[in-house]
Design a protein around this motif. Structure first.
Motif, PDB file in Angstrom:
ATOM      1  N   ILE A 189       0.850  -1.189   0.000  1.00 46.56           N
ATOM      2  CA  ILE A 189       0.000   0.000   0.000  1.00 46.56           C
ATOM      3  C   ILE A 189       0.883   1.235   0.000  1.00 46.56           C
ATOM      4  CG2 ILE A 189      -1.650   1.342   1.380  1.00 46.56           C
ATOM      5  CD1 ILE A 189      -2.737  -1.304   2.455  1.00 46.56           C
ATOM      6  N   ARG A 190       0.593   2.177  -0.873  1.00 44.16           N
ATOM      7  CA  ARG A 190       1.305   3.453  -0.857  1.00 44.16           C
ATOM      8  C   ARG A 190       0.902   4.212   0.405  1.00 44.16           C
ATOM      9  NH1 ARG A 190       0.459   7.224  -5.499  1.00 44.16           N
ATOM     10  NH2 ARG A 190       2.667   7.785  -5.271  1.00 44.16           N
ATOM     11  N   GLY A 191       1.906   4.612   1.201  1.00 42.81           N
ATOM     12  CA  GLY A 191       1.615   5.266   2.458  1.00 42.81           C
ATOM     13  C   GLY A 191       2.425   6.522   2.658  1.00 42.81           C
ATOM     14  N   ALA A 192       1.854   7.470   3.414  1.00 44.66           N
ATOM     15  CA  ALA A 192       2.537   8.725   3.734  1.00 44.66           C
ATOM     16  C   ALA A 192       2.164   9.146   5.141  1.00 44.66           C
ATOM     17  CB  ALA A 192       2.169   9.830   2.738  1.00 44.66           C
ATOM     18  N   VAL A 193       3.087   9.829   5.806  1.00 42.09           N
ATOM     19  CA  VAL A 193       2.851  10.394   7.139  1.00 42.09           C
ATOM     20  C   VAL A 193       3.061  11.901   7.031  1.00 42.09           C
ATOM     21  CG1 VAL A 193       3.582  10.458   9.547  1.00 42.09           C
ATOM     22  CG2 VAL A 193       3.603   8.290   8.292  1.00 42.09           C
ATOM     23  N   VAL A 194       2.036  12.663   7.378  1.00 43.59           N
ATOM     24  CA  VAL A 194       2.068  14.120   7.254  1.00 43.59           C
ATOM     25  C   VAL A 194       1.699  14.720   8.606  1.00 43.59           C
ATOM     26  CG1 VAL A 194       1.268  16.110   5.931  1.00 43.59           C
ATOM     27  CG2 VAL A 194       1.283  13.839   4.866  1.00 43.59           C
ATOM     28  N   CYS A 195       2.678  15.343   9.263  1.00 46.77           N
ATOM     29  CA  CYS A 195       2.455  15.865  10.612  1.00 46.77           C
ATOM     30  C   CYS A 195       2.909  17.320  10.723  1.00 46.77           C
ATOM     31  CB  CYS A 195       3.228  15.054  11.645  1.00 46.77           C
ATOM     32  SG  CYS A 195       2.628  13.368  11.858  1.00 46.77           S
ATOM     33  N   VAL A 196       2.257  18.062  11.584  1.00 48.05           N
ATOM     34  CA  VAL A 196       2.693  19.421  11.879  1.00 48.05           C
ATOM     35  C   VAL A 196       3.514  19.396  13.165  1.00 48.05           C
ATOM     36  CG1 VAL A 196       0.631  20.037  13.220  1.00 48.05           C
ATOM     37  CG2 VAL A 196       1.956  21.830  12.072  1.00 48.05           C
ATOM     38  N   ALA A 197       4.565  20.192  13.204  1.00 42.89           N
ATOM     39  CA  ALA A 197       5.372  20.329  14.416  1.00 42.89           C
ATOM     40  C   ALA A 197       4.733  21.384  15.309  1.00 42.89           C
ATOM     41  CB  ALA A 197       6.799  20.721  14.063  1.00 42.89           C
ATOM     42  N   ILE A 198       4.390  21.007  16.547  1.00 48.37           N
ATOM     43  CA  ILE A 198       3.722  21.966  17.432  1.00 48.37           C
ATOM     44  C   ILE A 198       4.708  22.627  18.398  1.00 48.37           C
ATOM     45  CG2 ILE A 198       1.474  20.872  17.231  1.00 48.37           C
ATOM     46  CD1 ILE A 198       1.965  19.466  19.858  1.00 48.37           C
ATOM     47  N   LEU A 199       5.972  22.228  18.327  1.00 44.77           N
ATOM     48  CA  LEU A 199       7.034  22.913  19.061  1.00 44.77           C
ATOM     49  C   LEU A 199       8.373  22.435  18.510  1.00 44.77           C
ATOM     50  CD1 LEU A 199       7.652  21.420  22.626  1.00 44.77           C
ATOM     51  CD2 LEU A 199       6.598  20.147  20.756  1.00 44.77           C
ATOM     52  N   ASN A 200       9.428  23.185  18.794  1.00 46.65           N
ATOM     53  CA  ASN A 200      10.786  22.778  18.443  1.00 46.65           C
ATOM     54  C   ASN A 200      11.412  22.183  19.698  1.00 46.65           C
ATOM     55  OD1 ASN A 200      13.437  22.457  17.698  1.00 46.65           O
ATOM     56  ND2 ASN A 200      13.728  24.550  16.960  1.00 46.65           N
ATOM     57  N   ARG A 201      11.648  20.890  19.695  1.00 50.79           N
ATOM     58  CA  ARG A 201      12.145  20.207  20.889  1.00 50.79           C
ATOM     59  C   ARG A 201      13.533  20.682  21.314  1.00 50.79           C
ATOM     60  NH1 ARG A 201      10.964  15.515  22.591  1.00 50.79           N
ATOM     61  NH2 ARG A 201      12.245  16.307  24.312  1.00 50.79           N
ATOM     62  N   LEU A 202      14.265  21.309  20.433  1.00 48.28           N
ATOM     63  CA  LEU A 202      15.572  21.854  20.817  1.00 48.28           C
ATOM     64  C   LEU A 202      15.419  23.042  21.760  1.00 48.28           C
ATOM     65  CD1 LEU A 202      17.488  21.694  17.411  1.00 48.28           C
ATOM     66  CD2 LEU A 202      17.628  20.097  19.322  1.00 48.28           C
ATOM     67  N   ASN A 203      14.201  23.618  21.806  1.00 52.24           N
ATOM     68  CA  ASN A 203      13.957  24.799  22.636  1.00 52.24           C
ATOM     69  C   ASN A 203      13.128  24.504  23.883  1.00 52.24           C
ATOM     70  OD1 ASN A 203      15.355  26.308  20.728  1.00 52.24           O
ATOM     71  ND2 ASN A 203      13.487  26.854  19.599  1.00 52.24           N
ATOM     72  N   GLY A 204      12.693  23.256  24.053  1.00 53.38           N
ATOM     73  CA  GLY A 204      11.904  22.952  25.233  1.00 53.38           C
ATOM     74  C   GLY A 204      11.060  21.707  25.062  1.00 53.38           C
ATOM     75  N   ASP A 205      10.355  21.342  26.125  1.00 47.28           N
ATOM     76  CA  ASP A 205       9.558  20.120  26.144  1.00 47.28           C
ATOM     77  C   ASP A 205       8.057  20.384  26.246  1.00 47.28           C
ATOM     78  OD1 ASP A 205      11.881  18.605  26.048  1.00 47.28           O
ATOM     79  OD2 ASP A 205      12.045  18.491  28.230  1.00 47.28           O
ATOM     80  N   GLN A 206       7.667  21.382  27.003  1.00 46.57           N
ATOM     81  CA  GLN A 206       6.252  21.603  27.248  1.00 46.57           C
ATOM     82  C   GLN A 206       5.618  22.434  26.135  1.00 46.57           C
ATOM     83  OE1 GLN A 206       5.190  22.689  31.277  1.00 46.57           O
ATOM     84  NE2 GLN A 206       5.534  20.545  31.809  1.00 46.57           N
ATOM     85  N   ILE A 207       4.355  22.112  25.877  1.00 46.50           N
ATOM     86  CA  ILE A 207       3.618  22.776  24.801  1.00 46.50           C
ATOM     87  C   ILE A 207       2.867  23.961  25.406  1.00 46.50           C
ATOM     88  CG2 ILE A 207       1.875  22.463  23.011  1.00 46.50           C
ATOM     89  CD1 ILE A 207       2.576  19.391  23.280  1.00 46.50           C
ATOM     90  N   LYS A 208       3.362  25.154  25.150  1.00 46.35           N
ATOM     91  CA  LYS A 208       2.800  26.366  25.745  1.00 46.35           C
ATOM     92  C   LYS A 208       2.018  27.223  24.750  1.00 46.35           C
ATOM     93  CE  LYS A 208       6.664  26.515  29.031  1.00 46.35           C
ATOM     94  NZ  LYS A 208       7.814  27.308  29.558  1.00 46.35           N
ATOM     95  N   THR A 209       1.973  26.772  23.502  1.00 45.28           N
ATOM     96  CA  THR A 209       1.255  27.525  22.476  1.00 45.28           C
ATOM     97  C   THR A 209      -0.239  27.549  22.782  1.00 45.28           C
ATOM     98  OG1 THR A 209       2.890  26.811  20.844  1.00 45.28           O
ATOM     99  CG2 THR A 209       0.815  27.679  19.994  1.00 45.28           C
ATOM    100  N   PRO A 210      -0.913  28.687  22.641  1.00 39.42           N
ATOM    101  CA  PRO A 210      -2.355  28.771  22.903  1.00 39.42           C
ATOM    102  C   PRO A 210      -3.145  27.770  22.061  1.00 39.42           C
ATOM    103  CG  PRO A 210      -1.423  30.964  22.679  1.00 39.42           C
ATOM    104  CD  PRO A 210      -0.334  30.009  22.297  1.00 39.42           C
ATOM    105  N   HIS A 211      -4.229  27.300  22.640  1.00 37.57           N
ATOM    106  CA  HIS A 211      -5.035  26.272  21.988  1.00 37.57           C
ATOM    107  C   HIS A 211      -5.537  26.725  20.624  1.00 37.57           C
ATOM    108  CE1 HIS A 211      -7.805  22.914  21.518  1.00 37.57           C
ATOM    109  NE2 HIS A 211      -8.774  23.778  21.275  1.00 37.57           N
ATOM    110  N   GLU A 212      -5.935  27.990  20.503  1.00 31.68           N
ATOM    111  CA  GLU A 212      -6.477  28.446  19.227  1.00 31.68           C
ATOM    112  C   GLU A 212      -5.413  28.427  18.130  1.00 31.68           C
ATOM    113  OE1 GLU A 212      -5.682  32.108  21.869  1.00 31.68           O
ATOM    114  OE2 GLU A 212      -6.563  30.097  22.061  1.00 31.68           O
TER     115      GLU A 212
END
Length: 375
Positions: A292-315
């Protein structure tokens, strides 16, 4: 050059309209009536599957709440060309409505998409014409269960060359938050491109291959002049948990130092790893095994080199989560409507809205909406 390598650059406007009309008419009819017998493939194009599948009478897809003795798989699912999956039921239900709009189908205010796998109480499953949208939960064990049953579904439905795409979120490695990463290769924590499972207590590894041309086609759907974000192709590390497996410092347990974390993440960056998530290994291995032809397409919600916790506003996160969906929907639309070999002579019916919302034997994807939702 393969047939999948290049999209038509500037198709003639009349050709586009004609192709869209033919395809839309066919989609509407299939939603109303299901696949006709002469449209059903004689056999599935999937390969390498369990030879015992032919002997299962019936075959019960337990976690999807479906069975071959109660559902006519070729009629209900035989027209599926794209299987899109993401982590949560809500995200995939929203994507189902979005992709329905993007490919030109409609349902009226008195109906809503039906969760086909509601009886299984594990995953959500929504069908919009040739697009199947499923939630896969978190991690390789969960997505592998879903994939086993979706692949069996494609086999029993005799689907021809289905494309599987995982849409999700991830932690970026050296990329700006909001960047969309299309995976070129899935690797484990040892940088090994294989999915390991234990069979009878013995380690078995399956190559985590993804379709290179499919990644390129999805990347080409990004418009750098109009889109306000970047889309890149790169390697993806698949971890087995969210905290220690991803070298986070904010879990309940942490037996390594910030310096060790920094060294490891920088090593990943030097190996062209663009992001970390938790499903790509199983996804790549299982789709590859089935041809099966497959692809994974994801958005990065933070840069892990700059931290671990996700502090970006929900909106803001909500807007970012739609970016992979946009690219995938564009890819699906191009695949459906820019097919120069489509010689179907059908013409669109007048009421595409009523047809898409129909409850014919082949629709299987709509139901009456509650009064409050119909307003």
């Amino acid at each position: 050059m393969t047939a999948h390598a290049v999209w038509p650059t500037r198709p003639h406007p009349i050709a586009i309209v004609n192709a869209q009309s033919r395809t839309l008419a066919k989609l509407v009819r299939q939603m109303k009536e299901g696949c006709k017998k002469d449209e059903e493939a004689k056999e599935s194009t999937l390969c390498g599957l369990n030879p015992c599948l032919k002997c299962l009478q019936p075959d019960i897809l337990y976690h999807l709440g479906l069975s071959t003795d109660t559902t006519d798989f070729p009629k209900v699912f035989g027209d599926v060309r794209f299987v899109c999956m993401g982590g949560t039921p809500g995200r995939m239900e929203n994507f189902a409505y979005y992709v329905m709009q993007e490919i030109g189908l409609k349902i009226n205010a008195a109906t809503k998409l039906r969760n086909i796998s509601e009886a299984g109480q594990r995953f959500s499953l929504f069908k919009v014409g040739p697009v199947l949208c499923a939630s896969h939960g978190m991690g390789c064990p969960s997505i592998s269960i879903l994939l086993h049953e979706l692949i069996k579904m494609m086999y029993h439905a005799k689907c021809k060359d289905p494309v599987f795409i995982r849409i999700g979120t991830s932690g970026g490695i050296g990329v700006e938050p909001g960047t969309v990463i299309i995976t070129s290769e899935a690797i484990d924590g040892r940088l090994n491109p294989a999915h390991e499972i234990l069979v009878h207590g013995v380690s078995v590894q399956h190559a985590s291959q993804l379709d290179e041309s499919l990644a390129d086609e999805i990347k080409m759907c990004h418009d750098p002049c109009k889109d306000t974000y970047e889309a890149v192709i790169g390697r993806t590390l698949c971890a087995h948990d969210f905290y220690e497996g991803q070298s986070r410092l904010d879990g309940a347990f942490c037996e390594y130092t910030p310096e060790m974390k920094k060294t490891y993440l920088e090593q990943l960056q030097s190996q062209e790893v663009k992001n970390i998530e938790m499903e790509s290994l199983a996804f790549a291995a299982l789709t590859s095994r089935a041809n099966i032809r497959g692809a994974v397409v994801c958005v990065a919600i933070l840069n892990r080199l700059n931290g671990d916790q996700i502090k970006t506003p929900h909106e803001v996160l909500s807007k970012w989560e739609k970016r992979p969906q946009e690219l995938v929907a564009r890819y699906i639309r191009k695949s459906l409507y820019y097919n120069e070999n489509d010689d179907d002579s059908e013409q669109p019916e007048d009421e595409t809205e009523g047809a898409a919302a129909g409850t014919g034997a082949g629709a299987g994807d709509t139901q009456k909406a509650p009064a409050a939702e119909a307003e």
